[in-house]
Design a protein around this motif. Structure first.
Motif, mmCIF file in Angstrom:
data_model
loop_
_atom_site.group_PDB
_atom_site.id
_atom_site.type_symbol
_atom_site.label_atom_id
_atom_site.label_comp_id
_atom_site.label_asym_id
_atom_site.label_seq_id
_atom_site.Cartn_x
_atom_site.Cartn_y
_atom_site.Cartn_z
ATOM 1 N N ARG A 54 0.950 -1.139 -0.167
ATOM 2 C CA ARG A 54 0.139 -0.052 0.030
ATOM 3 C C ARG A 54 0.769 0.967 0.157
ATOM 4 N NH1 ARG A 54 -5.209 1.575 1.762
ATOM 5 N NH2 ARG A 54 -5.266 3.571 2.649
ATOM 6 N N GLY A 55 2.013 1.293 0.822
ATOM 7 C CA GLY A 55 2.671 2.508 0.894
ATOM 8 C C GLY A 55 3.448 2.542 -0.398
ATOM 9 N N GLN B 238 -4.603 4.638 -7.271
ATOM 10 C CA GLN B 238 -5.380 5.749 -7.820
ATOM 11 C C GLN B 238 -5.491 6.613 -6.875
ATOM 12 O OE1 GLN B 238 -6.155 4.514 -10.483
ATOM 13 N NE2 GLN B 238 -5.574 2.524 -9.965
ATOM 14 N N ASP B 239 -4.928 6.796 -5.651
ATOM 15 C CA ASP B 239 -4.848 8.095 -4.747
ATOM 16 C C ASP B 239 -3.824 9.090 -5.253
ATOM 17 O OD1 ASP B 239 -5.202 9.995 -2.773
ATOM 18 O OD2 ASP B 239 -5.103 8.298 -1.123
ATOM 19 N N SER B 240 -3.871 10.081 -5.596
ATOM 20 C CA SER B 240 -2.810 10.977 -6.059
ATOM 21 C C SER B 240 -2.227 11.588 -4.916
ATOM 22 C CB SER B 240 -3.419 11.948 -7.268
ATOM 23 O OG SER B 240 -4.459 12.766 -6.680
ATOM 24 N N ALA B 241 -3.181 11.742 -3.822
ATOM 25 C CA ALA B 241 -2.634 12.140 -2.552
ATOM 26 C C ALA B 241 -1.950 11.369 -1.627
ATOM 27 C CB ALA B 241 -3.786 12.920 -1.728
ATOM 28 N N GLY B 242 -1.812 10.327 -2.183
ATOM 29 C CA GLY B 242 -1.089 8.974 -1.427
ATOM 30 C C GLY B 242 0.513 9.207 -1.466
ATOM 31 N N PRO B 243 1.150 8.300 -0.843
ATOM 32 C CA PRO B 243 2.509 8.314 -0.904
ATOM 33 C C PRO B 243 3.218 8.065 -2.081
ATOM 34 C CG PRO B 243 1.786 6.405 0.255
ATOM 35 C CD PRO B 243 0.524 7.237 -0.119
ATOM 36 N N ASP B 244 4.320 8.766 -2.448
ATOM 37 C CA ASP B 244 4.978 8.276 -3.806
ATOM 38 C C ASP B 244 5.535 6.796 -3.813
ATOM 39 O OD1 ASP B 244 4.424 10.862 -4.588
ATOM 40 O OD2 ASP B 244 6.499 11.665 -3.819
ATOM 41 N N ARG B 245 5.622 6.386 -4.890
ATOM 42 C CA ARG B 245 6.265 4.973 -5.273
ATOM 43 C C ARG B 245 7.799 5.055 -4.442
ATOM 44 N NH1 ARG B 245 4.336 3.215 -11.133
ATOM 45 N NH2 ARG B 245 2.340 3.310 -10.765
ATOM 46 N N LEU C 95 11.337 -6.933 8.638
ATOM 47 C CA LEU C 95 12.022 -7.788 7.409
ATOM 48 C C LEU C 95 10.861 -7.980 6.494
ATOM 49 C CD1 LEU C 95 14.619 -10.500 9.052
ATOM 50 C CD2 LEU C 95 15.032 -8.167 7.892
ATOM 51 N N ALA C 96 9.697 -8.367 6.672
ATOM 52 C CA ALA C 96 8.682 -8.719 5.858
ATOM 53 C C ALA C 96 8.238 -7.457 4.990
ATOM 54 C CB ALA C 96 7.437 -9.450 6.375
ATOM 55 N N ALA C 97 8.185 -6.314 5.721
ATOM 56 C CA ALA C 97 7.838 -5.081 4.955
ATOM 57 C C ALA C 97 9.128 -4.594 4.143
ATOM 58 C CB ALA C 97 7.441 -4.053 6.069
ATOM 59 N N ALA C 98 10.379 -4.897 4.429
ATOM 60 C CA ALA C 98 11.505 -4.410 3.684
ATOM 61 C C ALA C 98 11.497 -5.498 2.534
ATOM 62 C CB ALA C 98 12.644 -4.404 4.587
ATOM 63 N N ALA C 99 11.298 -6.670 2.754
ATOM 64 C CA ALA C 99 11.150 -7.578 1.476
ATOM 65 C C ALA C 99 10.347 -7.301 0.510
ATOM 66 C CB ALA C 99 10.926 -9.033 1.994
ATOM 67 N N ARG C 100 9.108 -6.719 1.172
ATOM 68 C CA ARG C 100 8.208 -6.372 0.035
ATOM 69 C C ARG C 100 8.502 -5.095 -0.824
ATOM 70 N NH1 ARG C 100 5.898 -8.993 -2.877
ATOM 71 N NH2 ARG C 100 5.968 -10.546 -0.871
ATOM 72 N N ASN C 101 9.292 -4.169 -0.181
ATOM 73 C CA ASN C 101 9.889 -3.076 -0.750
ATOM 74 C C ASN C 101 10.954 -3.554 -1.937
ATOM 75 O OD1 ASN C 101 9.741 0.185 0.410
ATOM 76 N ND2 ASN C 101 8.781 -1.601 1.656
ATOM 77 N N TYR C 102 11.810 -4.456 -1.554
ATOM 78 C CA TYR C 102 12.754 -5.068 -2.630
ATOM 79 C C TYR C 102 12.001 -5.440 -3.890
ATOM 80 C CZ TYR C 102 14.872 -9.057 -4.892
ATOM 81 O OH TYR C 102 15.362 -9.961 -5.499
ATOM 82 N N PHE C 103 11.060 -6.525 -3.477
ATOM 83 C CA PHE C 103 10.413 -7.146 -4.825
ATOM 84 C C PHE C 103 9.454 -6.042 -5.381
ATOM 85 C CE2 PHE C 103 7.663 -10.138 -6.561
ATOM 86 C CZ PHE C 103 8.425 -11.498 -6.962
ATOM 87 N N SER C 104 8.367 -5.561 -4.775
ATOM 88 C CA SER C 104 7.652 -4.305 -5.374
ATOM 89 C C SER C 104 8.298 -3.268 -5.974
ATOM 90 C CB SER C 104 6.712 -3.722 -4.202
ATOM 91 O OG SER C 104 5.815 -4.922 -3.595
ATOM 92 N N ARG C 105 9.433 -2.982 -5.701
ATOM 93 C CA ARG C 105 9.927 -1.718 -6.173
ATOM 94 C C ARG C 105 10.894 -2.248 -7.350
ATOM 95 N NH1 ARG C 105 9.545 3.076 -3.491
ATOM 96 N NH2 ARG C 105 8.828 2.739 -1.279
ATOM 97 N N TYR D 192 2.995 0.251 10.618
ATOM 98 C CA TYR D 192 4.539 0.209 10.804
ATOM 99 C C TYR D 192 4.987 -0.123 9.262
ATOM 100 C CZ TYR D 192 9.351 -1.340 12.398
ATOM 101 O OH TYR D 192 10.318 -1.762 12.551
ATOM 102 N N ALA D 193 4.428 -0.983 8.513
ATOM 103 C CA ALA D 193 4.901 -1.727 7.392
ATOM 104 C C ALA D 193 4.718 -0.362 6.206
ATOM 105 C CB ALA D 193 4.201 -2.776 6.761
ATOM 106 N N GLU D 194 3.647 0.449 6.459
ATOM 107 C CA GLU D 194 3.425 1.282 5.562
ATOM 108 C C GLU D 194 4.233 2.576 5.640
ATOM 109 O OE1 GLU D 194 -0.651 3.723 3.820
ATOM 110 O OE2 GLU D 194 -0.603 3.470 5.746
ATOM 111 N N LYS D 195 4.542 2.732 6.941
ATOM 112 C CA LYS D 195 5.542 3.887 7.277
ATOM 113 C C LYS D 195 6.922 3.572 6.767
ATOM 114 C CE LYS D 195 7.166 7.174 10.556
ATOM 115 N NZ LYS D 195 6.818 7.666 12.242
ATOM 116 N N LEU D 196 7.281 2.313 6.948
ATOM 117 C CA LEU D 196 8.540 1.739 6.399
ATOM 118 C C LEU D 196 8.915 2.006 4.879
ATOM 119 C CD1 LEU D 196 10.378 -1.571 7.428
ATOM 120 C CD2 LEU D 196 10.142 -0.663 5.132
#
Length: 198
Positions: free
Chosen positions: A71-72, A191-198, A153-163, A119-123
Motif C-alpha cells: 500500500r505504501g 489511484q490516490d494521487s494524494a497518497g505516498p509516492d512510489r 524484514l517482511a515489509a522491507a522484503a516487499r519493498n525489494y520485490f515491489s520496487r 508500521y509497514a506502510e511507514k517503513l
C-alpha cells in the motif's frame, strides 16, 4: 517492459519451477514471475528469506505487513497477488479484505493488526523518519523482539520485490479470483494521487 524474460521452453531448474507453479495455479505465467526468472537464484534467495521470516509471526501478520508495505509503495502487482493469498488462506473474507484495501484503519482490524499495517506502510514511505516510537507501537500490542525484526524484514522484503517490478515496468495482469469491486478496493491506494509516492 524492455527486459526480455526467458522463454517457457528454455527455462530449467528454479526458473522452470517458477513457471510451472504459475501455470498449475492459473494457466499462465505472470509477468512478475517471468522477470524474476531472469535471475532465478535471486528469486530463490528471496523465497528463502520469506521462509525464515514467517515462522515467528505467522501468515496473517506476514500478509498484513506485506499489504501495508505494498500500500505504501502503491504496488498493484503485490496488492492484487497478496490480496488473493490473504483471501485463499482464509485470513479474512472478501468484505474485510476490500475494507483493508480502501482504508485498513476502518476495516475492523484489532490493535495488533493495525499496528503491523501502519508500521509497514511507514517503513515503505518514510523509513528514515522512523524512531523507537514506531517499534514501541509493535511491542505495546504484544510483539517480541524477534517478531518486530521479522515484521520489519517482511515489509522491507516487499519493498525489494515491489520496487523492482515497478522499476522494470512489469505489466500488471488481472489476478484470477480478485475482480470487480474487490480489485478496485485493493488498487485504491494506487489511484490516490494524494497518497505516498512510489
Amino acid at each position: 517492459m524492455l527486459v526480455q524474460p526467458p522463454d517457457a521452453d528454455a527455462v530449467e531448474g528454479h526458473a522452470a519451477d517458477m513457471y510451472a507453479g504459475d501455470i498449475a495455479a492459473d494457466g499462465f505465467v505472470f509477468g512478475y514471475t517471468q522477470v524474476m526468472a531472469v535471475n532465478p537464484d535471486a528469486h530463490a534467495a528471496f523465497e528463502a528469506l520469506i521462509r525464515a521470516i514467517v515462522p515467528s509471526i505467522g501468515m496473517r501478520v506476514y500478509e498484513l505487513a506485506t499489504l501495508g508495505a505494498a500500500r505504501g509503495i502503491r504496488s498493484p502487482h503485490c496488492l492484487l497477488a497478496h490480496g488473493r493469498k490473504t483471501l485463499r488462506a482464509g485470513l479474512m473474507d472478501e468484505d474485510q479484505l476490500a475494507r483493508v484495501g480502501r482504508d485498513y484503519r476502518d476495516a475492523g482490524l484489532d490493535a495488533a493488526d493495525l499496528a503491523v499495517m501502519a508500521y509497514a506502510e511507514k517503513l515503505s514511505t518514510d523509513a528514515a523518519a522512523m524512531t523507537d516510537d514506531d517499534t514501541r507501537a509493535l511491542r505495546d500490542v504484544g510483539f517480541s523482539d524477534r517478531q518486530i525484526v521479522d515484521i520489519t524484514l517482511a515489509a522491507a522484503a516487499r519493498n525489494y520485490f515491489s520496487r523492482a517490478l515497478l522499476a522494470l515496468a512489469v505489466p500488471v495482469e488481472a489476478v484470477p479470483g480478485i475482480e470487480g469491486d474487490l480489485a478496485g478496493a485493493l488498487l485504491s491506494p494506487c489511484q490516490d494521487s494524494a497518497g505516498p509516492d512510489r
